[in-house]
Design an enzyme around this catalytic site. Sequence first.
Site, PDB file in Angstrom:
ATOM      1  N   LYS A  36       0.836  -1.203   0.000  1.00  0.00           N
ATOM      2  CA  LYS A  36       0.000   0.000   0.000  1.00  0.00           C
ATOM      3  C   LYS A  36       0.870   1.251   0.000  1.00  0.00           C
ATOM      4  CE  LYS A  36      -1.252   2.043   3.625  1.00  0.00           C
ATOM      5  NZ  LYS A  36      -1.767   2.476   4.942  1.00  0.00           N
ATOM      6  N   SER A  37       1.908   1.249   0.813  1.00  0.00           N
ATOM      7  CA  SER A  37       2.750   2.431   0.948  1.00  0.00           C
ATOM      8  C   SER A  37       3.430   2.782  -0.373  1.00  0.00           C
ATOM      9  CB  SER A  37       3.803   2.206   2.031  1.00  0.00           C
ATOM     10  OG  SER A  37       3.189   2.007   3.280  1.00  0.00           O
ATOM     11  N   GLY A 110      -4.952   7.570   6.433  1.00  0.00           N
ATOM     12  CA  GLY A 110      -3.997   8.595   6.796  1.00  0.00           C
ATOM     13  C   GLY A 110      -3.077   8.945   5.641  1.00  0.00           C
ATOM     14  N   SER A 185       5.651  10.118  10.217  1.00  0.00           N
ATOM     15  CA  SER A 185       6.625  10.363   9.155  1.00  0.00           C
ATOM     16  C   SER A 185       5.932  10.797   7.868  1.00  0.00           C
ATOM     17  CB  SER A 185       7.464   9.108   8.900  1.00  0.00           C
ATOM     18  OG  SER A 185       6.659   8.058   8.385  1.00  0.00           O
ATOM     19  N   GLU A 327       4.440  -0.482  12.525  1.00  0.00           N
ATOM     20  CA  GLU A 327       3.229  -1.117  11.995  1.00  0.00           C
ATOM     21  C   GLU A 327       3.211  -2.618  12.259  1.00  0.00           C
ATOM     22  OE1 GLU A 327       4.256  -1.721   7.285  1.00  0.00           O
ATOM     23  OE2 GLU A 327       3.947   0.320   8.016  1.00  0.00           O
ATOM     24  N   HIS A 354      -3.028   6.260  15.525  1.00  0.00           N
ATOM     25  CA  HIS A 354      -3.251   5.594  14.246  1.00  0.00           C
ATOM     26  C   HIS A 354      -4.744   5.365  14.021  1.00  0.00           C
ATOM     27  CE1 HIS A 354       0.781   4.195  12.511  1.00  0.00           C
ATOM     28  NE2 HIS A 354       1.019   5.196  13.346  1.00  0.00           N
ATOM     29  N   ARG A 358      -3.885   2.001  18.974  1.00  0.00           N
ATOM     30  CA  ARG A 358      -3.517   0.587  18.864  1.00  0.00           C
ATOM     31  C   ARG A 358      -3.001   0.008  20.177  1.00  0.00           C
ATOM     32  NH1 ARG A 358      -0.773   0.366  12.774  1.00  0.00           N
ATOM     33  NH2 ARG A 358      -2.757   0.030  11.686  1.00  0.00           N
ATOM     34  N   LYS A 424      -8.599  -2.781   3.973  1.00  0.00           N
ATOM     35  CA  LYS A 424      -7.818  -1.541   3.853  1.00  0.00           C
ATOM     36  C   LYS A 424      -6.514  -1.799   3.118  1.00  0.00           C
ATOM     37  CE  LYS A 424      -5.691   1.963   6.878  1.00  0.00           C
ATOM     38  NZ  LYS A 424      -6.430   3.173   6.498  1.00  0.00           N
TER      39      LYS A 424
END
Length: 446
Positions: A36-37, A110, A185, A327, A354, A358, A424
Site C-alpha cells: 500500500k505504501s 492517513g 513520518s 506497523e 493511528h 492501537r 484496507k
Amino acid sequence: MNDPGTRAGQAAPAGYWTAPTPEGTVHAEVRVPASKSITNRAYVLAALGRTPTLVRNPLDSRDARLMIDALAVLGARHERLDDGIRVHPLAEADHARVERTASVDLGNSGTVARFTPALATLGTVSVRFDGDRALRRRPMYGLIRALEDLGADIDHGDRSALPFTVHGTGGLRGGPVDVDSSASSQFLSALLLAGPAFDEGVTVRLVGEAPPSEPHIEMTLDLLRAFGAHPTREGTEFHVPPTELHRPEYTVEPDLSSAAPFLLAAALTGGTVHVAGWPASTTQPGDWLRRLLRELGMRVTRNASGLTVTGTGTIPGLELDLHDVSELTPVITAMLCFADGPSVIRGVAHLRGHETDRLAALATEITGLGGAVTQIEDGLRIEPSPLRSGTFHTYEDHRLVMAAALLGLRVPGIAVENPATVGKTFPGFVEEWTRMLRPAGDPPTR
C-alpha cells in the site's frame, strides 16, 4: 469489552470470523498483495509527472482506491488496464471542465489525508478534505502548518485538523520549511513527494523528536529517485529541487508488512511458510522481520522465488524497540503472548494516533481473553498468560484483524469482529489465511 462466550467449535456471531486453529504445524506457500505504501506513493508521483505512468501490480484495496479516486478529483485521471493502472498527470487536466469547488473523501486513510492536500495547492480549485470520525482524530497539525508556511491557503478554522479546505492558487512557492513530524513520518513524506512541483522545490528541516518509521522515509526518497527527482539528505534536513518527473512504468513490490502474520505463523507453529516474490533489497519496514526471525533461531532463506521461514514453535521473551517498524507492533504483540517469558515493546507511543489507539486496543482485547498486556509510556508490556476463547474487537483497524488471526493459531474459538476491515490493505486476507492452515500435503521446499 470482550465476551468470553464464544467457545471452540461454536459458530461465531454474525459479522464475526472465527480465527482457525490448525491441528499441527503450518506448511504453506502464500502470496500477499502489493505494498500500500509504495502503491500510493507511486500514484502521487505519477500524477506529478509530465507524461502518463503505468503502475504495474498496484494494490487494489480500500486505501489504494481512495488515493486514486482523490487524485482523479484533483485532475489526474486514470485507466484500469489488465496489467495495472495508467495514471495521467495533473498537468493534463482540462481546467475549463473542472468545477471551482471539489470534495475528497479520505475514508480512514492517513496516507491519502497527508499526501493529497499539497497537490491541491497546484490547481485552481477549492478542495474540501474530510474523512470518517476516526480520521478526524488523527494528527494533521504539523503538515497543515508547514504547507501554510510554504504559501498554501488552507481554511481549517485554526484547528489544524480535518475537515479543511485547500484553496488552489495554481502553484506553490516552496522553499525552506520547518516541520514537526514526530507524530507521523507521513508529514515529511508528503512535503518531499510534492516538492518537485513547487517553484523552489522544498527544503524540510525536522524539528522536535525524530519521526517514527525511518524505513518509510527512505521509501519516499527511493521512489522520488525512481521517478527522476534528486532528493538529498543531511541529518535532519532534506532537500528536493524542482524537477520534471518522468517514469513510463513502475512495478510495485509485495507488501512485506502484510506478509508478517504468515511468517510469524511459521515461527509459532514450528512450520514452514514461503512468501512468494520477496525482494532482494527493499526499503519496506517489513523486511526487518528477516533479522528478527533469525535472531529468534528460525531458519530464514531467500532466493529468486521468495522468502522461506521455518520456525521452532518456541518464542523467547524479548525487549524490542519498534520505533522504525511500528506497523508490525500488533502482530508481534500477538506472537509474544506465547513467549517463554515476559516481553516489552518500546518506541511506539505514536501508535495511539493511528486508525485507533492501537496500544489501548491491544491491551484491552488481549487482556479480555485472559492475557496480561499492559500499556507503558511508549509501548506495551506482555506477560505470558493462558488465553481463552472469546470475541476480539478490531476497531476498524486492519492490523488488529491480523493480530487476532495469530492468536487463533493457539487459542481455538476467537471470534474476530468485522474481519472485512482488513480490506484496507489486504482484501483477501481471511481467505489466504484459511487456505494456509488447510492441510495440503508435503511442506514447501525452496
